[in-house]
Design an enzyme around this catalytic site. Structure first.
Site, PDB file in Angstrom:
ATOM      1  N   LYS A 223       0.862  -1.190   0.000  1.00 60.83           N
ATOM      2  CA  LYS A 223       0.000   0.000   0.000  1.00 60.83           C
ATOM      3  C   LYS A 223       0.892   1.232   0.000  1.00 60.83           C
ATOM      4  O   LYS A 223       2.009   1.198   0.504  1.00 60.83           O
ATOM      5  CB  LYS A 223      -0.898   0.033   1.243  1.00 60.83           C
ATOM      6  CG  LYS A 223      -2.161   0.837   1.048  1.00 60.83           C
ATOM      7  CD  LYS A 223      -3.220   0.043   0.294  1.00 60.83           C
ATOM      8  CE  LYS A 223      -4.509   0.788   0.134  1.00 60.83           C
ATOM      9  NZ  LYS A 223      -5.576  -0.108  -0.330  1.00 60.83           N
TER      10      LYS A 223
HETATM   11  P1  NAD Z   1     -13.263   7.738  -2.575  1.00 60.03           P
HETATM   12  O1  NAD Z   1     -12.254   8.769  -2.278  1.00 60.03           O
HETATM   13  O2  NAD Z   1     -13.774   7.582  -3.961  1.00 60.03           O
HETATM   14  O3  NAD Z   1     -14.563   7.950  -1.622  1.00 60.03           O
HETATM   15  C1  NAD Z   1     -14.481   8.057  -0.248  1.00 60.03           C
HETATM   16  C2  NAD Z   1     -15.818   8.562   0.284  1.00 60.03           C
HETATM   17  O4  NAD Z   1     -15.777   8.586   1.705  1.00 60.03           O
HETATM   18  C3  NAD Z   1     -16.153   9.984  -0.137  1.00 60.03           C
HETATM   19  O5  NAD Z   1     -17.561  10.114  -0.311  1.00 60.03           O
HETATM   20  C4  NAD Z   1     -15.697  10.817   1.068  1.00 60.03           C
HETATM   21  O6  NAD Z   1     -16.353  12.074   1.161  1.00 60.03           O
HETATM   22  C5  NAD Z   1     -16.090   9.893   2.191  1.00 60.03           C
HETATM   23  N1  NAD Z   1     -15.341  10.128   3.431  1.00 60.03           N
HETATM   24  C6  NAD Z   1     -14.011  10.369   3.582  1.00 60.03           C
HETATM   25  N2  NAD Z   1     -13.718  10.540   4.875  1.00 60.03           N
HETATM   26  C7  NAD Z   1     -14.882  10.368   5.558  1.00 60.03           C
HETATM   27  C8  NAD Z   1     -15.232  10.413   6.913  1.00 60.03           C
HETATM   28  N3  NAD Z   1     -14.314  10.648   7.845  1.00 60.03           N
HETATM   29  N4  NAD Z   1     -16.533  10.185   7.248  1.00 60.03           N
HETATM   30  C9  NAD Z   1     -17.457   9.936   6.302  1.00 60.03           C
HETATM   31  N5  NAD Z   1     -17.190   9.883   4.993  1.00 60.03           N
HETATM   32  C10 NAD Z   1     -15.915  10.107   4.635  1.00 60.03           C
HETATM   33  O7  NAD Z   1     -12.647   6.349  -2.016  1.00 60.03           O
HETATM   34  P2  NAD Z   1     -13.034   4.884  -2.436  1.00 60.03           P
HETATM   35  O8  NAD Z   1     -12.097   4.440  -3.509  1.00 60.03           O
HETATM   36  O9  NAD Z   1     -14.499   4.772  -2.632  1.00 60.03           O
HETATM   37  O10 NAD Z   1     -12.591   4.084  -1.117  1.00 60.03           O
HETATM   38  C11 NAD Z   1     -13.451   3.978   0.018  1.00 60.03           C
HETATM   39  C12 NAD Z   1     -12.952   2.848   0.899  1.00 60.03           C
HETATM   40  O11 NAD Z   1     -12.929   1.633   0.139  1.00 60.03           O
HETATM   41  C13 NAD Z   1     -11.537   3.019   1.449  1.00 60.03           C
HETATM   42  O12 NAD Z   1     -11.477   2.447   2.730  1.00 60.03           O
HETATM   43  C14 NAD Z   1     -10.696   2.197   0.482  1.00 60.03           C
HETATM   44  O13 NAD Z   1      -9.493   1.741   1.066  1.00 60.03           O
HETATM   45  C15 NAD Z   1     -11.637   1.048   0.215  1.00 60.03           C
HETATM   46  N6  NAD Z   1     -11.351   0.327  -1.019  1.00 60.03           N
HETATM   47  C16 NAD Z   1     -11.350   0.964  -2.223  1.00 60.03           C
HETATM   48  C17 NAD Z   1     -11.089   0.229  -3.374  1.00 60.03           C
HETATM   49  C18 NAD Z   1     -11.162   0.849  -4.737  1.00 60.03           C
HETATM   50  O14 NAD Z   1     -11.078   0.087  -5.728  1.00 60.03           O
HETATM   51  N7  NAD Z   1     -11.333   2.134  -4.873  1.00 60.03           N
HETATM   52  C19 NAD Z   1     -10.790  -1.143  -3.290  1.00 60.03           C
HETATM   53  C20 NAD Z   1     -10.809  -1.757  -2.037  1.00 60.03           C
HETATM   54  C21 NAD Z   1     -11.100  -1.013  -0.909  1.00 60.03           C
END
Ligand code: NAD
Length: 436
Positions: free
Chosen positions: A104
Site C-alpha cells: 500500500k
Molecule cells: P473515494 O475517495 O472515492 O470515496 C471516499 C468517500 O468517503 C467519499 O464520499 C468521502 O467524502 C467519504 N469520506 C471520507 N472521509 C470520511 C469520513 N471521515 N466520514 C465519512 N465519509 C468520509 O474512495 P473509495 O475508492 O471509494 O474508497 C473507500 C474505501 O474503500 C476506502 O477504505 C478504500 O481503502 C476502500 N477500497 C477501495 C477500493 C477501490 O477500488 N477504490 C478497493 C478496495 C477497498
C-alpha cells in the site's frame, strides 16, 4: 489500541490464529512488513509556494507473488495506516487466491486544497520517489481513496519515462486508452453487491425487502449503491465528509450520483441544492428526483435502523463506543478496516453477520489482476468476460469462507476468512523456506 489500524490488524490475526493451522515461527514473520519506504516530496504548487509532503510505500509480504496495493491521498495517512492497509492487502489477495502479495502507498495531503496541476506534480514526484520499488513484476500500485485512473496514468507515464518505453503493466486502474480494463472503476462496488446478495441467499433472506445505509458515496459506495438498488434493495442513507442524506423511503441513487459527479456534496443534496440535471435524466424522470431526504450526521448514519450497514469510507468507524447503538443485522465492510477488534467481539456476540473487508472489497483487486493479465497478454477482454470472471472469483472466495465458517464452527466470517488467508500465506512461506 482501537485507534491504531496496525494494532487492529495484528489483533485480527491473533483472533484467527487460534483456529488456523499456522506454524508459530511463520506466524511471527507474518506480523512484520517486509519494508516501508518513506519519501519526502517537495512540490512547487500553482500558487508559487513550495510545499513539502510526506509519502510512503509499504511492501508487506511477497511470498505468493508481486506486491499489489493502492495509493491513498488523505490528511490522515500515516506510516502505521499504510502498513496496516498493506497487511490487509496481503490477506485479501490470499483469500481471493490471486498470485500476489500485499502493499500500500499513501501521501499525507488534502487533495481538495490542491489543483489538478498540483496533484500531477505531487504524483510524479512520489512516483520518482518510489520507482525503484515498483514495477510490473515487483510491485503494482492501483487507485484508493482520492486517487483515480488519471493518477494511475501519471504514475505510469513517469515510470515509463525513466524506463525509456511504455510500461502500462506497472499500475492497474488505468484509463482504458492506456491499457485499463472495462469494469475496473465499478469493480469494488460490484464485488460488495455480489457478496451482499450471496450472504442474503445464505441467510435465506430476501434482499428486495432490505434497507441499506452506506457511509461514503465515493467510488466504492456509489457503485455499490447503484448495483444494490438494481438488485432490489432500498438505499435509505448515504454520506460523504459533509454529512449524510437519509430518506426511509429510499434515496434516488441516480440523481445523487449525478449531483456528486458534478462536484456536489451530499449535504447540498439533502438541502435540495442539486448541481446538475442531465438531458438524459430530464427525458427519463422529467429531471425530478423522487426522494426527499433529511440531513443527518455520519455518526447517526451508522446507527440507523436498517438491515444492511455498509461502511465505505475510512477505517475505525465502528468502535467499542458506538457498537452498542448499531442496529443493522448485516455489515458489509466495503472500506478497509472499518470495525475495531473490540467492536467486532460485540458484533459476534450479538450474531450480527459481518462480511469482512478482505472479502467484501476484494472486487477491486480481482479486476486489477484481470487488467494486469490482459496487459501481459497484450490482449483485451470485453466487459462481460471481466464481470463474469469477477463474479466467479469473489463467489468462490465467498463460498470457501462460508464452508470454513460452517465446517470448523468458527465464531464469525472474519475469523473464517483470516484462517484461510493466513494458512495460504504461511504455506507459501513454508514451501519457499527461509533465505539464506
Ligand atoms: P473515494 O475517495 O472515492 O470515496 C471516499 C468517500 O468517503 C467519499 O464520499 C468521502 O467524502 C467519504 N469520506 C471520507 N472521509 C470520511 C469520513 N471521515 N466520514 C465519512 N465519509 C468520509 O474512495 P473509495 O475508492 O471509494 O474508497 C473507500 C474505501 O474503500 C476506502 O477504505 C478504500 O481503502 C476502500 N477500497 C477501495 C477500493 C477501490 O477500488 N477504490 C478497493 C478496495 C477497498
Amino acid at each position: 489500541m482501537a485507534d491504531d489500524p496496525f494494532e487492529n490488524m495484528l489483533a485480527q490475526m491473533d483472533r484467527a490464529k487460534e483456529y488456523a493451522d499456522v506454524d508459530d515461527g511463520v506466524f511471527e514473520r507474518l506480523k512484520h512488513p517486509e519494508r516501508t519506504l518513506k519519501v519526502t516530496l517537495p512540490v512547487e504548487l500553482d500558487s508559487g509556494e513550495v510545499k513539502v509532503f510526506e509519502g510512503y510505500r509499504c511492501q508487506f509480504d511477497s511470498a505468493r507473488g508481486p506486491f499489489k496495493g493502492g495509493v491513498r491521498y488523505h490528511p490522515t495517512v500515516s506510516q502505521r495506516e499504510v502498513e496496516a492497509l498493506a497487511g490487509w492487502m496481503t490477506w485479501k489477495t490470499a483469500l481471493v487466491d490471486l498470485p500476489y502479495g500485499g502493499a500500500k502507498g499513501g501521501i499525507i495531503c488534502e487533495p481538495k486544497e490542491l489543483t489538478q496541476n498540483d496533484l500531477e506534480s505531487l504524483t510524479r514526484r512520489y512516483t520518482e520517489g518510489i520507482r525503484r520499488m515498483i514495477g510490473p513484476e515487483t510491485d503494482v500500485p492501483a487507485p484508493d481513496m482520492n486517487t483515480n485512473p488519471q493518477t494511475m496514468a501519471w504514475i505510469m507515464d513517469t515510470f515509463s519515462m525513466y524506463e525509456g518505453h511504455s510500461v502500462p503493466q506497472v499500475v492497474t486502474g488505468k484509463p482504458l486508452e492506456l491499457g485499463g480494463t472495462p469494469g475496473r472503476v465499478e469493480a469494488t462496488g460490484r464485488g460488495v453487491s455480489i457478496v451482499t446478495e450471496r450472504l442474503f441467499d445464505y441467510l435465506d433472506r430476501d434482499l428486495s425487502d432490505a434497507t441499506v445505509a452506506i457511509q461514503g458515496f465515493g467510488n466504492v459506495g456509489s457503485n455499490a449503491a447503484e448495483l444494490l438498488e438494481e438488485a432490489g434493495a432500498r438505499i435509505v442513507a448515504t454520506s460523504d465528509v459533509s454529512g449524510a442524506a437519509y430518506d426511509p423511503d429510499g434515496l434516488d441513487v441516480g440523481a445523487l450520483t449525478e449531483h456528486v459527479n458534478a462536484g456536489g456534496l451530499v449535504e447540498e443534496y439533502a438541502a435540495g441544492n442539486l448541481r446538475s440535471t442531465s438531458e438524459e435524466r430530464e427525458a427519463v424522470d422529467g429531471g425530478v428526483r423522487w426522494d426527499d431526504p433529511e440531513l443527518i450526521g455520519n455518526d447517526e448514519l451508522l446507527t440507523l435502523d436498517v438491515d444492511v450497514l455498509i461502511p465505505a469510507a475510512v477505517e475505525g468507524v465502528i468502535t467499542a463506543e458506538n457498537v452498542g447503538d448499531v442496529r443493522a443485522s448485516v455489515i458489509v465492510e466495503a472500506a478497509n478496516g472499518p470495525t475495531t477488534v473490540a467492536a467486532d467481539e460485540v458484533l459476534t456476540e450479538r450474531d450480527v453477520q459481518v462480511v469482512p473487508d478482505i472479502l467484501a472489497n476484494a472486487g477491486g483487486v480481482i479486476v486489477s489482476y484481470l487488467e494486469w493479465v490482459q496487459n501481459a497478454q497484450e490482449f483485451s477482454w470485453p466487459l462481460e468476460t471481466v464481470n463474469a470472471e469477477l463474479e466467479r472469483r469473489i463467489g468462490t472466495a465467498f463460498d470457501q469462507t462460508i464452508e470454513q465458517y460452517d465446517e470448523k464452527d468458527l465464531p464469525d466470517l472474519r475469523t473464517a476468512a483470516y484462517t484461510l488467508a493466513l494458512e495460504r500465506t504461511a504455506s507459501a512461506h513454508e514451501y519457499r523456506g527461509l533465505f539464506p
